[in-house]
Write a protein that holds these residues in place. Structure first.
Motif, PDB file in Angstrom:
ATOM      1  N   GLU A 130       0.833  -1.204   0.000  1.00 24.17           N
ATOM      2  CA  GLU A 130       0.000   0.000   0.000  1.00 24.17           C
ATOM      3  C   GLU A 130       0.868   1.254   0.000  1.00 24.17           C
ATOM      4  O   GLU A 130       0.524   2.262  -0.608  1.00 24.17           O
ATOM      5  CB  GLU A 130      -0.861   0.031   1.264  1.00 24.17           C
ATOM      6  CG  GLU A 130      -2.267  -0.468   1.067  1.00 24.17           C
ATOM      7  CD  GLU A 130      -2.982   0.296  -0.044  1.00 24.17           C
ATOM      8  OE1 GLU A 130      -3.053   1.538   0.037  1.00 24.17           O
ATOM      9  OE2 GLU A 130      -3.442  -0.372  -0.997  1.00 24.17           O
ATOM     10  N   ILE A 133       2.076   2.059  -3.410  1.00 25.58           N
ATOM     11  CA  ILE A 133       1.000   2.607  -4.249  1.00 25.58           C
ATOM     12  C   ILE A 133       0.660   4.038  -3.827  1.00 25.58           C
ATOM     13  O   ILE A 133       0.543   4.944  -4.649  1.00 25.58           O
ATOM     14  CB  ILE A 133      -0.243   1.678  -4.173  1.00 25.58           C
ATOM     15  CG1 ILE A 133       0.112   0.308  -4.746  1.00 25.58           C
ATOM     16  CG2 ILE A 133      -1.438   2.283  -4.886  1.00 25.58           C
ATOM     17  CD1 ILE A 133      -0.893  -0.793  -4.439  1.00 25.58           C
ATOM     18  N   SER A 134       0.527   4.239  -2.510  1.00 21.20           N
ATOM     19  CA  SER A 134       0.079   5.570  -2.077  1.00 21.20           C
ATOM     20  C   SER A 134       1.150   6.630  -2.334  1.00 21.20           C
ATOM     21  O   SER A 134       0.836   7.771  -2.662  1.00 21.20           O
ATOM     22  CB  SER A 134      -0.389   5.551  -0.620  1.00 21.20           C
ATOM     23  OG  SER A 134       0.685   5.355   0.232  1.00 21.20           O
ATOM     24  N   CYS A 135       2.433   6.268  -2.231  1.00 25.38           N
ATOM     25  CA  CYS A 135       3.480   7.263  -2.528  1.00 25.38           C
ATOM     26  C   CYS A 135       3.436   7.672  -4.003  1.00 25.38           C
ATOM     27  O   CYS A 135       3.602   8.840  -4.334  1.00 25.38           O
ATOM     28  CB  CYS A 135       4.861   6.725  -2.168  1.00 25.38           C
ATOM     29  SG  CYS A 135       5.166   6.723  -0.398  1.00 25.38           S
ATOM     30  N   ARG A 136       3.195   6.715  -4.878  1.00 26.31           N
ATOM     31  CA  ARG A 136       3.096   7.040  -6.309  1.00 26.31           C
ATOM     32  C   ARG A 136       1.906   7.955  -6.563  1.00 26.31           C
ATOM     33  O   ARG A 136       1.982   8.905  -7.333  1.00 26.31           O
ATOM     34  CB  ARG A 136       2.934   5.765  -7.152  1.00 26.31           C
ATOM     35  CG  ARG A 136       4.133   4.861  -7.094  1.00 26.31           C
ATOM     36  CD  ARG A 136       5.187   5.278  -8.093  1.00 26.31           C
ATOM     37  NE  ARG A 136       6.397   4.509  -7.867  1.00 26.31           N
ATOM     38  CZ  ARG A 136       7.522   4.660  -8.545  1.00 26.31           C
ATOM     39  NH1 ARG A 136       7.600   5.560  -9.500  1.00 26.31           N
ATOM     40  NH2 ARG A 136       8.577   3.936  -8.288  1.00 26.31           N
ATOM     41  N   LYS A 137       0.788   7.640  -5.892  1.00 30.21           N
ATOM     42  CA  LYS A 137      -0.414   8.482  -6.082  1.00 30.21           C
ATOM     43  C   LYS A 137      -0.150   9.902  -5.602  1.00 30.21           C
ATOM     44  O   LYS A 137      -0.437  10.871  -6.286  1.00 30.21           O
ATOM     45  CB  LYS A 137      -1.587   7.911  -5.276  1.00 30.21           C
ATOM     46  CG  LYS A 137      -2.278   6.744  -5.934  1.00 30.21           C
ATOM     47  CD  LYS A 137      -3.562   6.471  -5.183  1.00 30.21           C
ATOM     48  CE  LYS A 137      -4.169   5.164  -5.618  1.00 30.21           C
ATOM     49  NZ  LYS A 137      -5.048   4.596  -4.619  1.00 30.21           N
ATOM     50  N   MET A 138       0.418   9.996  -4.376  1.00 31.42           N
ATOM     51  CA  MET A 138       0.736  11.319  -3.829  1.00 31.42           C
ATOM     52  C   MET A 138       1.660  12.073  -4.763  1.00 31.42           C
ATOM     53  O   MET A 138       1.521  13.267  -4.969  1.00 31.42           O
ATOM     54  CB  MET A 138       1.477  11.158  -2.493  1.00 31.42           C
ATOM     55  CG  MET A 138       0.615  11.319  -1.300  1.00 31.42           C
ATOM     56  SD  MET A 138       1.629  11.097   0.159  1.00 31.42           S
ATOM     57  CE  MET A 138       1.871   9.355   0.208  1.00 31.42           C
ATOM     58  N   ARG A 140       1.938  11.849  -7.981  1.00 29.56           N
ATOM     59  CA  ARG A 140       1.233  12.383  -9.154  1.00 29.56           C
ATOM     60  C   ARG A 140       0.366  13.577  -8.780  1.00 29.56           C
ATOM     61  O   ARG A 140       0.359  14.599  -9.454  1.00 29.56           O
ATOM     62  CB  ARG A 140       0.388  11.283  -9.809  1.00 29.56           C
ATOM     63  CG  ARG A 140       1.210  10.334 -10.675  1.00 29.56           C
ATOM     64  CD  ARG A 140       0.331   9.492 -11.565  1.00 29.56           C
ATOM     65  NE  ARG A 140      -0.475   8.558 -10.787  1.00 29.56           N
ATOM     66  CZ  ARG A 140      -0.070   7.347 -10.391  1.00 29.56           C
ATOM     67  NH1 ARG A 140       1.134   6.922 -10.719  1.00 29.56           N
ATOM     68  NH2 ARG A 140      -0.861   6.556  -9.685  1.00 29.56           N
ATOM     69  N   TYR A 141      -0.379  13.444  -7.662  1.00 30.61           N
ATOM     70  CA  TYR A 141      -1.238  14.570  -7.241  1.00 30.61           C
ATOM     71  C   TYR A 141      -0.379  15.804  -6.983  1.00 30.61           C
ATOM     72  O   TYR A 141      -0.669  16.896  -7.443  1.00 30.61           O
ATOM     73  CB  TYR A 141      -2.003  14.240  -5.946  1.00 30.61           C
ATOM     74  CG  TYR A 141      -3.141  13.262  -6.108  1.00 30.61           C
ATOM     75  CD1 TYR A 141      -4.118  13.450  -7.085  1.00 30.61           C
ATOM     76  CD2 TYR A 141      -3.267  12.165  -5.250  1.00 30.61           C
ATOM     77  CE1 TYR A 141      -5.174  12.546  -7.206  1.00 30.61           C
ATOM     78  CE2 TYR A 141      -4.314  11.268  -5.367  1.00 30.61           C
ATOM     79  CZ  TYR A 141      -5.261  11.459  -6.342  1.00 30.61           C
ATOM     80  OH  TYR A 141      -6.300  10.577  -6.460  1.00 30.61           O
ATOM     81  N   SER A 175       8.213  12.517  -8.981  1.00 25.86           N
ATOM     82  CA  SER A 175       7.143  12.389  -9.955  1.00 25.86           C
ATOM     83  C   SER A 175       7.125  13.596 -10.901  1.00 25.86           C
ATOM     84  O   SER A 175       6.930  13.434 -12.119  1.00 25.86           O
ATOM     85  CB  SER A 175       5.821  12.264  -9.182  1.00 25.86           C
ATOM     86  OG  SER A 175       4.780  12.057 -10.038  1.00 25.86           O
ATOM     87  N   ASP A 327      -2.746  10.494  -0.544  1.00 25.29           N
ATOM     88  CA  ASP A 327      -3.024   9.477  -1.558  1.00 25.29           C
ATOM     89  C   ASP A 327      -4.504   9.484  -1.946  1.00 25.29           C
ATOM     90  O   ASP A 327      -4.917   8.764  -2.848  1.00 25.29           O
ATOM     91  CB  ASP A 327      -2.595   8.090  -1.056  1.00 25.29           C
ATOM     92  CG  ASP A 327      -2.973   7.829   0.383  1.00 25.29           C
ATOM     93  OD1 ASP A 327      -3.131   8.801   1.165  1.00 25.29           O
ATOM     94  OD2 ASP A 327      -3.136   6.655   0.762  1.00 25.29           O
ATOM     95  N   ARG A 328      -5.318  10.313  -1.252  1.00 25.16           N
ATOM     96  CA  ARG A 328      -6.737  10.428  -1.651  1.00 25.16           C
ATOM     97  C   ARG A 328      -7.026  11.806  -2.221  1.00 25.16           C
ATOM     98  O   ARG A 328      -8.162  12.275  -2.205  1.00 25.16           O
ATOM     99  CB  ARG A 328      -7.634  10.208  -0.429  1.00 25.16           C
ATOM    100  CG  ARG A 328      -7.431   8.890   0.221  1.00 25.16           C
ATOM    101  CD  ARG A 328      -8.657   7.980   0.071  1.00 25.16           C
ATOM    102  NE  ARG A 328      -8.534   6.947   1.066  1.00 25.16           N
ATOM    103  CZ  ARG A 328      -9.312   6.838   2.114  1.00 25.16           C
ATOM    104  NH1 ARG A 328     -10.325   7.665   2.306  1.00 25.16           N
ATOM    105  NH2 ARG A 328      -9.128   5.878   2.998  1.00 25.16           N
TER     106      ARG A 328
END
Ligand code: MRU
Length: 344
Positions: A130, A133-138, A140-141, A175, A327-328
């Motif tokens: 997790e 995944i969450s670091c990649r999402k953060m 990108r955001y 990113s 990440d959200r």
């Protein structure tokens, strides 16, 4: 990234980079005892909020595996003792308690020792997954907030070493650069343990990012000279109202950024938000050994007997935080209640 993982589970053991030796030596420790995991967290051999959560989780798995008998009550007591020991190592970062609670919750009503062992390991592995995944999402955001070409300032280390492998604040920088943006970074040294100088510059250099190291007391000067376009840091615990606990010195930088009208971003996974902590006043602040200040890295820098105050973290009030990158998604002031924004 061309280096071993910050932490991984292999051959029934935990392997981690010894961060106290960086940047001089890249040494991997092999740990098979939960008490040594507790020591590694306390000594900052592994550090950074998400990374200590992952280490704590694997520590609990080790404790379960170390039990040699077949009495479920004795086994449960050993797990509970290990959980207490691991959580007590560092009080500020909420990810540690969060990860241990997540594991304990998974095995709450179970009575089979081997089933409990495999459930604990599966949960620890999923916390690590997790995190990737969450670091990649953060990343990108957060990258979407940065201009095509900009210079940032960061404090402490919120990179791959502080997480499973990619980073929160540095994840945003990685990113942005991966997406073609031209980002240059100033890095605060981060007294007393120099996570900025030792770890962040090391990570940024490996990623070929133009990096300039400054001592902590230079931040105001570089901002006043117009050299900084944004500040980005990680967090150890974020209260429900958006107050942010992070490495000591973060608050001073946030005040400086506010004065110079520079955006101040915090990047952290939702697991770093403590919805039950209403404001920053309720966040426990760890105090460290005075020797880290008077005898940093073994060199005496103050007379014997000098009194020392050494909080490891400070709290930046939400009014100074431009946005919290999670990440959200990205949350922007006024935060009011993050629980209402994220959980409802
Ligand atoms: O004392 P440390 O090195 O564990 O402090 C770490 C920090 O303050 C980081 O900025 C924070 O944990 C965020 S890490 C992604």
């Amino acid at each position: 990234m061309n280096r071993p993982p910050t932490i991984e589970w292999k051959d029934e053991k935990v392997f981690m980079i010894d961060q106290t030796l960086l940047p001089g030596e890249l040494k991997i420790l092999e740990i098979a005892d939960h008490r040594l995991i507790a020591e590694a967290i306390q000594s900052l051999t592994i550090r950074g909020a998400p990374a200590i959560g992952i280490a704590g989780a694997y520590g609990l798995v080790l404790a379960a595996n170390q039990y040699g008998g077949n009495d479920i009550d004795e086994f449960t007591a050993q797990i509970q003792d290990a959980a207490k020991l691991l959580v007590s190592t560092r009080p500020t970062a909420v990810n540690l308690g969060w990860a241990i609670a997540k594991l304990l919750n998974k095995v709450k009503e179970k009575n089979d020792i081997n089933e409990i062992r495999s459930l604990l390991l599966a949960e620890a592995n999923s916390i690590l997954e997790e995190d990737y995944i969450s670091c990649r999402k953060m990343g990108r955001y957060g990258a979407s907030l940065l201009p095509e070409s900009a210079t940032g300032l960061t404090h402490c280390n919120a990179g791959g070493l502080a997480t499973g492998n990619y980073g929160t604040a540095l994840g945003v920088i990685f990113s942005a650069v991966e997406s073609g943006k031209n980002i240059k970074m100033y890095v605060d040294e981060t007294r007393p343990l120099l996570q900025g100088a030792r770890l962040t510059t090391w990570e940024l250099q490996q990623a070929d990012i133009d990096t300039i190291l400054i001592t902590d007391n230079m931040a105001g000067h570089v901002m006043a000279n117009g050299n900084i376009d944004f500040v980005i840091v990680g967090a150890d615990r974020i209260a429900d109202n958006g107050d942010v606990a992070n490495k000591i010195g973060t608050y001073s930088i946030a005040v400086l950024a506010d004065y110079h009208k520079i955006p101040f971003y915090v990047a952290a996974p939702v697991s770093t938000i403590d919805f039950d902590t209403k404001t920053g006043d309720d966040i426990p602040i760890e105090e460290r050994d005075p020797l880290e200040v008077t005898h940093g890295f073994g060199i005496p820098t103050a007379p014997d007997g000098t009194k020392v105050y050494s909080p490891a973290f400070d709290v930046t009030p939400n009014s100074l935080v431009t946005s919290i990158i999670t990440d959200r998604g990205i949350f922007t002031a006024p935060y009011k209640s993050l629980r209402d924004k994220i959980l409802d």
